[in-house]
Design an enzyme around this catalytic site. Structure first.
Site, PDB file in Angstrom:
ATOM      1  N   ASP A 111       0.850  -1.181   0.000  1.00  9.88           N
ATOM      2  CA  ASP A 111       0.000   0.000   0.000  1.00  9.88           C
ATOM      3  C   ASP A 111       0.889   1.236   0.000  1.00  9.88           C
ATOM      4  OD1 ASP A 111      -2.688  -1.267   2.165  1.00  9.88           O
ATOM      5  OD2 ASP A 111      -2.172  -1.635   0.061  1.00  9.88           O
ATOM      6  N   ASP A 161       0.759   3.937   1.545  1.00 11.63           N
ATOM      7  CA  ASP A 161       0.894   4.746   2.752  1.00 11.63           C
ATOM      8  C   ASP A 161       1.540   4.003   3.915  1.00 11.63           C
ATOM      9  OD1 ASP A 161      -2.672   4.489   3.592  1.00 11.63           O
ATOM     10  OD2 ASP A 161      -1.141   2.986   3.166  1.00 11.63           O
ATOM     11  N   TRP A 216     -13.293  -1.267  -0.566  1.00 11.96           N
ATOM     12  CA  TRP A 216     -12.312  -1.517   0.485  1.00 11.96           C
ATOM     13  C   TRP A 216     -12.543  -2.836   1.197  1.00 11.96           C
ATOM     14  CZ3 TRP A 216     -11.258  -2.317   5.535  1.00 11.96           C
ATOM     15  CH2 TRP A 216     -10.013  -1.882   5.999  1.00 11.96           C
ATOM     16  N   GLU A 231     -10.114  -8.470   0.232  1.00 13.81           N
ATOM     17  CA  GLU A 231      -9.280  -9.191  -0.744  1.00 13.81           C
ATOM     18  C   GLU A 231      -8.054  -9.794  -0.082  1.00 13.81           C
ATOM     19  OE1 GLU A 231      -9.041  -5.981  -0.382  1.00 13.81           O
ATOM     20  OE2 GLU A 231      -6.887  -5.761  -0.186  1.00 13.81           O
ATOM     21  N   ASP A 232      -7.561  -9.144   0.993  1.00 13.77           N
ATOM     22  CA  ASP A 232      -6.374  -9.706   1.642  1.00 13.77           C
ATOM     23  C   ASP A 232      -6.719 -11.002   2.369  1.00 13.77           C
ATOM     24  OD1 ASP A 232      -6.270  -7.048   4.187  1.00 13.77           O
ATOM     25  OD2 ASP A 232      -7.891  -8.332   3.460  1.00 13.77           O
ATOM     26  N   MET A 277       1.790   4.199   9.224  1.00 13.18           N
ATOM     27  CA  MET A 277       0.863   4.488   8.153  1.00 13.18           C
ATOM     28  C   MET A 277       0.749   5.996   8.037  1.00 13.18           C
ATOM     29  SD  MET A 277      -3.085   3.392   7.801  1.00 13.18           S
ATOM     30  CE  MET A 277      -3.087   2.038   6.659  1.00 13.18           C
ATOM     31  N   HIS A 323      -3.803   9.701   8.341  1.00 13.14           N
ATOM     32  CA  HIS A 323      -4.269   9.797   9.714  1.00 13.14           C
ATOM     33  C   HIS A 323      -5.729   9.379   9.745  1.00 13.14           C
ATOM     34  CE1 HIS A 323      -4.579  11.140  13.804  1.00 13.14           C
ATOM     35  NE2 HIS A 323      -5.624  11.855  13.493  1.00 13.14           N
ATOM     36  N   ARG A 370      -9.258   7.838  11.595  1.00 12.19           N
ATOM     37  CA  ARG A 370      -9.893   8.026  12.894  1.00 12.19           C
ATOM     38  C   ARG A 370      -9.190   7.076  13.857  1.00 12.19           C
ATOM     39  NH1 ARG A 370     -15.295   5.124  11.602  1.00 12.19           N
ATOM     40  NH2 ARG A 370     -14.283   4.041   9.899  1.00 12.19           N
TER      41      ARG A 370
END
Lengths: 393, 142
Positions: A248, A250, A310, A313-314, A340, A343, A345
């Site tokens: 990913d 980030d 979202w 899939e993982d 990560m 930011h 929540r």
């Protein structure tokens, strides 16, 4: 001088002038050594300038300096012994005796074959394999996202990275030919941090790597796994990569001992994300950053193409691996710490819509992958491939 | 000085009235009367809830034309009443947004009904992720 006096004073009492000459020779060699050390120090760590200091015309740019010069010089010093390269005409250190000046004069002579930069043929034959663990690693790093990143500066900071985000170590031959695939859409700011932090880390890990940003065109729901499939396909058109790291955009590792390459079993790299309190949220978690060898990836027919939006899939990928009898290899939770950028929540996890795990490994994956490449850009630090992946059917 | 006290009280109470995200061990305590319900163990249920809502009592997630609410991600399609789906059967006889507060008695009541009528597979993560490796969902502090 004070150190030399007792020596000279003592030599009067020593038997034979030959011993006296031997002592002088020894002192000369030591001074030579000190001189060379001084040269390296003054040239800084930028050994790409060393050929210039020696007076040898600087050879090929890009990819054949720096690290190559280290290898060249150190090999030369080991074998050449008394003739290390000396700066011509440099008045950096005293010349203690005839040996050194002879060395200087003949510097560009026989030595030049070695100091002039390696033509690939001779280099490949003489390069050792890279060690199992790179000696260049630094361990835990401070990762912050409060400063802006200028990509032009990042290019300057990583001069050995070639266009398209390609790097091959020059000091050794790496068995890890790694394509790093990043699924992407409108996260340029995150990508800048990723490139800023990861390029130095990947080079220290002595990987033969390339960076592929797979950019989803259009406004359909983001399909991470399909983009990763496409990255696999497209990267292999460039080079025979044998390892694929899926990351990913980030996520940044906090310790460069966390190897971004493949292992005998599928590797989970982002095992301790700050978002999850630096622990694994659950044992079957395989999201974030992972690494599969070409064989491992092909064995599971790649990743599912039908996870739009979202999440999920993982877990599907984890299931595929388990179904094929593989298990997940991980670094320990200290080395595996990741930051990560985004930011979120302050929640340990974000719930995703409940969805069934498709369990369609045989029919949904590489063998059913369809897409259209709209554009390929070779930027200095990465290759960006923009693709149309269609819509949820 | 006098006006400081109510301000202080407000400052103390404010965090208390926000929705809570529980830890795994807190879940054990809160759900103890579901232990063994329909033969499901607490670790199994807690694993399921982690994947459903990450223990967030305020979780609200859109899912293909319907919405799922709270810790148990109860759907307004059949189980509770909401404006989005006025024709819902509302099996639990309750307004969906009651599942977004910290009082779990109504959530638990409805979750039991789901287990009775539909079964554990209402929660899609259960089968792939909560039927084995259940040791990770134990709470050592008990």
């Amino acid at each position: 001088m004070r150190l030399r006096e007792p020596l000279l004073g003592g030599s009067a009492a020593m038997p034979g002038a030959s011993l006296q000459r031997a002592c002088r020779l020894l002192v000369a060699v030591c001074a030579l050594h000190l001189g060379v050390t001084l040269v390296y120090y003054l040239a800084g760590r930028d050994l790409s300038r060393l050929p210039q200091l020696v007076g040898v015309p600087t050879p090929l740019q890009g990819g054949s300096n720096g690290a190559a010069a280290i290898g060249q010089s150190s090999r030369e010093l080991r074998s050449g012994g008394a003739r290390p390269p000396l700066p011509l005409g440099a008045s950096l250190e005293p010349r203690p005796g005839r040996d050194s000046s002879r060395g200087a004069d003949s510097g560009p002579g026989p030595a030049s074959n070695l100091t002039s930069l390696p033509l690939p043929r001779t280099t490949v034959l003489s390069l050792p394999a890279c060690p199992e663990e790179s000696p260049l690693l630094v361990g835990p790093m401070l990762i912050e996202f409060n400063m802006p990143v200028d990509l032009e500066l990042v290019v300057k900071l990583n001069p050995k990275v070639k266009v398209g985000g390609r790097y091959t170590p020059k000091e050794c031959v790496s068995p890890h030919k790694v394509a790093i695939i990043i699924p992407f859409r409108r996260r340029q700011e995150h990508l800048k941090y990723w490139l800023y932090y990861l390029h130095p880390i990947l080079q220290r890990q002595q990987l033969d790597y390339g960076i592929y940003v797979i950019n989803q065109a259009g406004e359909s729901m983001f399909n991470r796994a399909k983009l990763l499939n496409i990255g696999f396909r497209e990267a292999l058109k460039d080079y025979d990569y044998n390892c694929f790291v899926f990351s990913d955009v980030d996520l940044i590792p906090m310790d460069d001992h966390n190897a971004y390459r493949c292992f005998p079993q599928p590797r989970h790299i982002s095992v301790a994300m700050d978002k999850f309190g630096f622990s694994l949220p659950y044992v079957q978690y395989f999201g974030g950053v992972s690494a599969l060898s070409k064989q491992q990836f092909l064995r599971i027919n790649g990743f599912p193409n039908n996870y739009w939006g979202w999440g999920g899939e993982d877990d599907d990928i984890f299931n595929r691996l388990v179904f094929r009898g593989m298990s997940i290899s991980r670094p320990n939770a200290v080395v595996g710490r990741c930051r990560m950028i985004r930011h979120t929540r302050d929640k340990k996890n974000e719930p995703n819509p409940q969805r069934r795990l498709c369990e369609t490994m045989l029919s949904d994956g590489l063998n059913s992958l369809t897409y259209e490449v709209l554009d390929i850009q070779r930027y200095p630090l990465y290759t960006q491939i923009t693709v149309d992946i269609g819509t949820p059917s | 000085m006098m006006s400081f006290v109510p301000l202080l009280l407000a400052a103390i109470l404010f965090p208390a009235i926000q929705a809570v995200q529980f830890t795994k061990c807190e879940m054990f305590h809160l759900l103890k009367d579901m232990n063994g319900y329909r033969d499901f163990t607490l670790p199994e249920l807690i694993c399921t809830l982690f994947h459903a809502s990450a223990y967030d009592t305020q979780a609200i997630v859109e899912n293909e034309g319907s919405t799922e609410y709270g810790l148990f991600q109860i759907s307004n399609k059949h189980w509770c009443r909401s404006d989005q789906i006025p024709e819902s059967r509302n099996i639990c006889g309750i307004s969906c947004d009651k599942f977004l507060d910290d009082d779990l008695t109504d959530d638990i009541m409805c979750a039991k009904k789901i287990l009775d009528i539909k079964g554990i597979d209402y929660w899609l993560a259960h089968k792939p992720l909560c039927t084995d490796k259940l040791e990770q969902w134990n709470c050592e502090k008990l």
